[in-house]
Scaffold this motif. Structure first.
Motif, PDB file in Angstrom:
ATOM      1  N   GLY A  35      45.598  13.123  28.432  1.00 56.11           N
ATOM      2  CA  GLY A  35      46.916  13.053  27.894  1.00 56.11           C
ATOM      3  C   GLY A  35      48.018  14.480  28.755  1.00 56.11           C
ATOM      4  O   GLY A  35      47.619  14.829  29.565  1.00 56.11           O
ATOM      5  N   TYR A  78      48.836   6.139  17.704  1.00 59.39           N
ATOM      6  CA  TYR A  78      47.276   6.329  18.018  1.00 59.39           C
ATOM      7  C   TYR A  78      46.429   6.018  17.049  1.00 59.39           C
ATOM      8  O   TYR A  78      47.049   4.956  16.126  1.00 59.39           O
ATOM      9  CB  TYR A  78      46.790   7.900  17.887  1.00 59.39           C
ATOM     10  CG  TYR A  78      47.023   9.042  18.476  1.00 59.39           C
ATOM     11  CD1 TYR A  78      47.800   8.773  20.125  1.00 59.39           C
ATOM     12  CD2 TYR A  78      46.368   9.880  18.658  1.00 59.39           C
ATOM     13  CE1 TYR A  78      48.013   9.574  20.661  1.00 59.39           C
ATOM     14  CE2 TYR A  78      46.838  11.272  19.291  1.00 59.39           C
ATOM     15  CZ  TYR A  78      47.316  11.236  20.697  1.00 59.39           C
ATOM     16  OH  TYR A  78      47.600  11.679  21.962  1.00 59.39           O
ATOM     17  N   PHE A 101      48.532   6.231  35.266  1.00 64.41           N
ATOM     18  CA  PHE A 101      49.160   8.211  33.816  1.00 64.41           C
ATOM     19  C   PHE A 101      50.583   8.645  33.945  1.00 64.41           C
ATOM     20  O   PHE A 101      51.286   9.600  33.790  1.00 64.41           O
ATOM     21  CB  PHE A 101      48.379   8.584  33.012  1.00 64.41           C
ATOM     22  CG  PHE A 101      48.579   9.191  31.881  1.00 64.41           C
ATOM     23  CD1 PHE A 101      48.902   7.785  30.505  1.00 64.41           C
ATOM     24  CD2 PHE A 101      47.798  10.394  32.055  1.00 64.41           C
ATOM     25  CE1 PHE A 101      49.163   9.798  29.456  1.00 64.41           C
ATOM     26  CE2 PHE A 101      48.522  10.868  30.541  1.00 64.41           C
ATOM     27  CZ  PHE A 101      49.395  10.822  29.634  1.00 64.41           C
ATOM     28  N   SER A 105      56.809   2.373  24.952  1.00 64.08           N
ATOM     29  CA  SER A 105      56.717   1.163  25.678  1.00 64.08           C
ATOM     30  C   SER A 105      57.855   1.043  26.960  1.00 64.08           C
ATOM     31  O   SER A 105      57.163   0.467  27.786  1.00 64.08           O
ATOM     32  CB  SER A 105      56.315   0.405  24.741  1.00 64.08           C
ATOM     33  OG  SER A 105      57.427  -0.143  23.832  1.00 64.08           O
ATOM     34  N   ASN A 155      43.246   4.494  33.354  1.00 72.90           N
ATOM     35  CA  ASN A 155      44.839   4.675  33.717  1.00 72.90           C
ATOM     36  C   ASN A 155      45.129   5.326  35.058  1.00 72.90           C
ATOM     37  O   ASN A 155      45.299   6.524  34.297  1.00 72.90           O
ATOM     38  CB  ASN A 155      45.233   4.645  32.741  1.00 72.90           C
ATOM     39  CG  ASN A 155      47.164   4.102  32.472  1.00 72.90           C
ATOM     40  OD1 ASN A 155      47.198   4.748  34.067  1.00 72.90           O
ATOM     41  ND2 ASN A 155      47.770   4.416  31.055  1.00 72.90           N
ATOM     42  N   ASP A 173      55.810   2.407  29.095  1.00 72.51           N
ATOM     43  CA  ASP A 173      54.700   2.558  29.863  1.00 72.51           C
ATOM     44  C   ASP A 173      54.097   3.157  28.841  1.00 72.51           C
ATOM     45  O   ASP A 173      52.730   3.505  29.721  1.00 72.51           O
ATOM     46  CB  ASP A 173      54.608   1.335  31.196  1.00 72.51           C
ATOM     47  CG  ASP A 173      55.625   1.156  31.734  1.00 72.51           C
ATOM     48  OD1 ASP A 173      55.544  -0.103  30.688  1.00 72.51           O
ATOM     49  OD2 ASP A 173      55.913   1.026  33.408  1.00 72.51           O
ATOM     50  N   PHE A 174      54.092   3.686  28.070  1.00 66.78           N
ATOM     51  CA  PHE A 174      53.298   4.598  27.159  1.00 66.78           C
ATOM     52  C   PHE A 174      52.598   4.139  26.182  1.00 66.78           C
ATOM     53  O   PHE A 174      53.561   3.745  25.011  1.00 66.78           O
ATOM     54  CB  PHE A 174      53.607   5.689  27.257  1.00 66.78           C
ATOM     55  CG  PHE A 174      53.996   6.643  28.467  1.00 66.78           C
ATOM     56  CD1 PHE A 174      52.285   6.970  28.823  1.00 66.78           C
ATOM     57  CD2 PHE A 174      55.536   6.689  28.430  1.00 66.78           C
ATOM     58  CE1 PHE A 174      52.767   8.437  30.065  1.00 66.78           C
ATOM     59  CE2 PHE A 174      55.246   7.953  30.015  1.00 66.78           C
ATOM     60  CZ  PHE A 174      53.760   8.478  30.025  1.00 66.78           C
ATOM     61  N   GLU A 175      51.373   3.523  25.861  1.00 67.83           N
ATOM     62  CA  GLU A 175      50.912   2.683  24.519  1.00 67.83           C
ATOM     63  C   GLU A 175      51.028   3.397  23.628  1.00 67.83           C
ATOM     64  O   GLU A 175      51.033   3.388  22.072  1.00 67.83           O
ATOM     65  CB  GLU A 175      50.242   1.741  25.148  1.00 67.83           C
ATOM     66  CG  GLU A 175      50.698   0.699  26.584  1.00 67.83           C
ATOM     67  CD  GLU A 175      52.611  -0.308  25.128  1.00 67.83           C
ATOM     68  OE1 GLU A 175      51.984  -0.326  24.298  1.00 67.83           O
ATOM     69  OE2 GLU A 175      53.138  -0.443  26.221  1.00 67.83           O
ATOM     70  N   GLN A 176      50.366   4.794  24.351  1.00 66.83           N
ATOM     71  CA  GLN A 176      49.220   5.435  22.956  1.00 66.83           C
ATOM     72  C   GLN A 176      50.464   6.459  22.785  1.00 66.83           C
ATOM     73  O   GLN A 176      50.823   7.279  23.377  1.00 66.83           O
ATOM     74  CB  GLN A 176      48.023   5.825  22.773  1.00 66.83           C
ATOM     75  CG  GLN A 176      47.439   4.821  22.907  1.00 66.83           C
ATOM     76  CD  GLN A 176      45.758   5.269  22.758  1.00 66.83           C
ATOM     77  OE1 GLN A 176      45.477   5.436  21.699  1.00 66.83           O
ATOM     78  NE2 GLN A 176      45.187   5.443  23.934  1.00 66.83           N
ATOM     79  N   ILE A 206      41.307   7.471  23.001  1.00 67.26           N
ATOM     80  CA  ILE A 206      42.460   8.439  24.077  1.00 67.26           C
ATOM     81  C   ILE A 206      41.518  10.012  24.603  1.00 67.26           C
ATOM     82  O   ILE A 206      40.787  11.076  24.587  1.00 67.26           O
ATOM     83  CB  ILE A 206      43.224   9.641  22.812  1.00 67.26           C
ATOM     84  CG1 ILE A 206      43.539   8.965  21.479  1.00 67.26           C
ATOM     85  CG2 ILE A 206      43.110  10.878  22.859  1.00 67.26           C
ATOM     86  CD1 ILE A 206      43.760   9.261  19.819  1.00 67.26           C
ATOM     87  N   SER A 213      45.954   8.297  26.958  1.00 68.89           N
ATOM     88  CA  SER A 213      45.419   6.859  27.693  1.00 68.89           C
ATOM     89  C   SER A 213      44.191   7.299  28.330  1.00 68.89           C
ATOM     90  O   SER A 213      43.289   8.218  27.800  1.00 68.89           O
ATOM     91  CB  SER A 213      46.385   6.670  28.852  1.00 68.89           C
ATOM     92  OG  SER A 213      45.959   7.385  30.336  1.00 68.89           O
ATOM     93  N   ARG A 214      43.658   5.937  28.684  1.00 64.90           N
ATOM     94  CA  ARG A 214      42.226   5.692  28.963  1.00 64.90           C
ATOM     95  C   ARG A 214      42.068   6.479  30.375  1.00 64.90           C
ATOM     96  O   ARG A 214      42.944   6.906  30.698  1.00 64.90           O
ATOM     97  CB  ARG A 214      41.228   4.796  28.912  1.00 64.90           C
ATOM     98  CG  ARG A 214      41.103   4.086  27.649  1.00 64.90           C
ATOM     99  CD  ARG A 214      40.692   3.194  27.641  1.00 64.90           C
ATOM    100  NE  ARG A 214      40.296   1.907  26.399  1.00 64.90           N
ATOM    101  CZ  ARG A 214      39.046   2.706  25.736  1.00 64.90           C
ATOM    102  NH1 ARG A 214      38.044   3.395  25.801  1.00 64.90           N
ATOM    103  NH2 ARG A 214      39.185   2.612  24.308  1.00 64.90           N
TER     104      ARG A 214
END
Length: 247
Positions: free
Chosen positions: A127, A70, A153, A42, A150, A45-48, A124, A146-147
């Motif tokens: 990636g 996830y 990314f 995080s 984004n 800046d990566f949440e997943q 997801i 991410s989606r």
């Protein structure tokens, strides 16, 4: 366990040292491991993210160890359906040491595209994966997702690639005990020695002479090897042992 809220230093060295310290000294459970890595990613800046450990080839492994942030629904579905056996991302990870984006090269071709359609339901959709290999066929890998909307990314990955690779190495080195289990019962030194000579084309009788034991004892070791490695014959046992780096 209390995690500091510091900002990342310019070259990331203090940040990485902090992460290493947490993983090395304060991790006792999978939840604590996930919490530390969630905090670390995080910060970038990566949440997943997910750390996946494969003790054997993905297509043949009974299960995979999956830890991370996830969505829990996706993790439960993925594990219950044994999707690691046909996941194109893990298949690619098994054969390379280079980080890669999911939508490049052979990723997502044919029927395997269905996995991406399923994961998209959980956000997801795109990636990046960093494999970390060991001797033999076992390996770990960090997956960031991410989606599609984004737009930042790829920019984030390109600008922080060196930190991501360091984090992937730390995540693998300090993985929990559950991600260190062998895929099969370990072989004794005698059993490994038998498989070595058998792989060189020696018969039971010849292996017995070399090992200084009776042919009957050699056959006993052979049966143990097949039982432990869940092999139907000695040749398959040799193949599995070679993949594991045991011969």
């Amino acid at each position: 366990m209390h995690i500091k809220k510091d900002l990342i230093d310019p070259d990331g060295s203090v940040f990485l040292k902090t992460v290493k310290g947490y993983l090395e000294n304060e991790i006792e459970t999978e939840d604590e491991y996930t919490k530390v890595l969630s905090w670390a990613f995080s910060k970038l800046d990566f949440e997943q993210f997910a750390y996946v450990y494969m003790p054997y080839l993905p297509s043949e492994a009974k299960n995979a160890v999956i830890l991370g942030s996830y969505p829990s629904g996706w993790q439960l579905f993925y594990k219950s359906e044994g999707l690691h056996r046909k996941d194109p991302v893990l298949a690619e990870s098994a054969g390379t040491t280079m980080p890669f984006y999911w939508r490049g090269g052979r990723i997502g071709i044919g029927d395997q595209e269905d996995i991406f359609k399923l994961s998209a339901r959980y956000g997801i959709e795109q990636g990046y994966t960093i494999p970390v290999h060991e001797p033999g066929c076992s390996f770990g890998s960090i997956h960031l997702a991410s989606r599609l909307e984004n737009d930042e990314f790829y920019k984030l990955i390109d600008s922080q690639g060196h930190l991501l690779q360091c984090l992937a190495s730390l995540a693998h080195i300090y993985r929990p005990a559950t991600a260190r289990k062998l895929p099969y019962a370990d072989l004794s030194l005698r059993e490994r020695e038998f498989l070595h000579w058998s792989s060189q084309g020696k018969t039971y009788q010849e292996a017995g002479i070399i090992m200084g034991i009776s042919e009957r004892t050699v056959k006993f070791h052979a049966q143990n090897c097949m039982r432990k490695l869940e092999a139907i014959n000695v040749r398959q046992a040799i193949t599995k042992a070679l993949r594991l780096g045991w011969v």
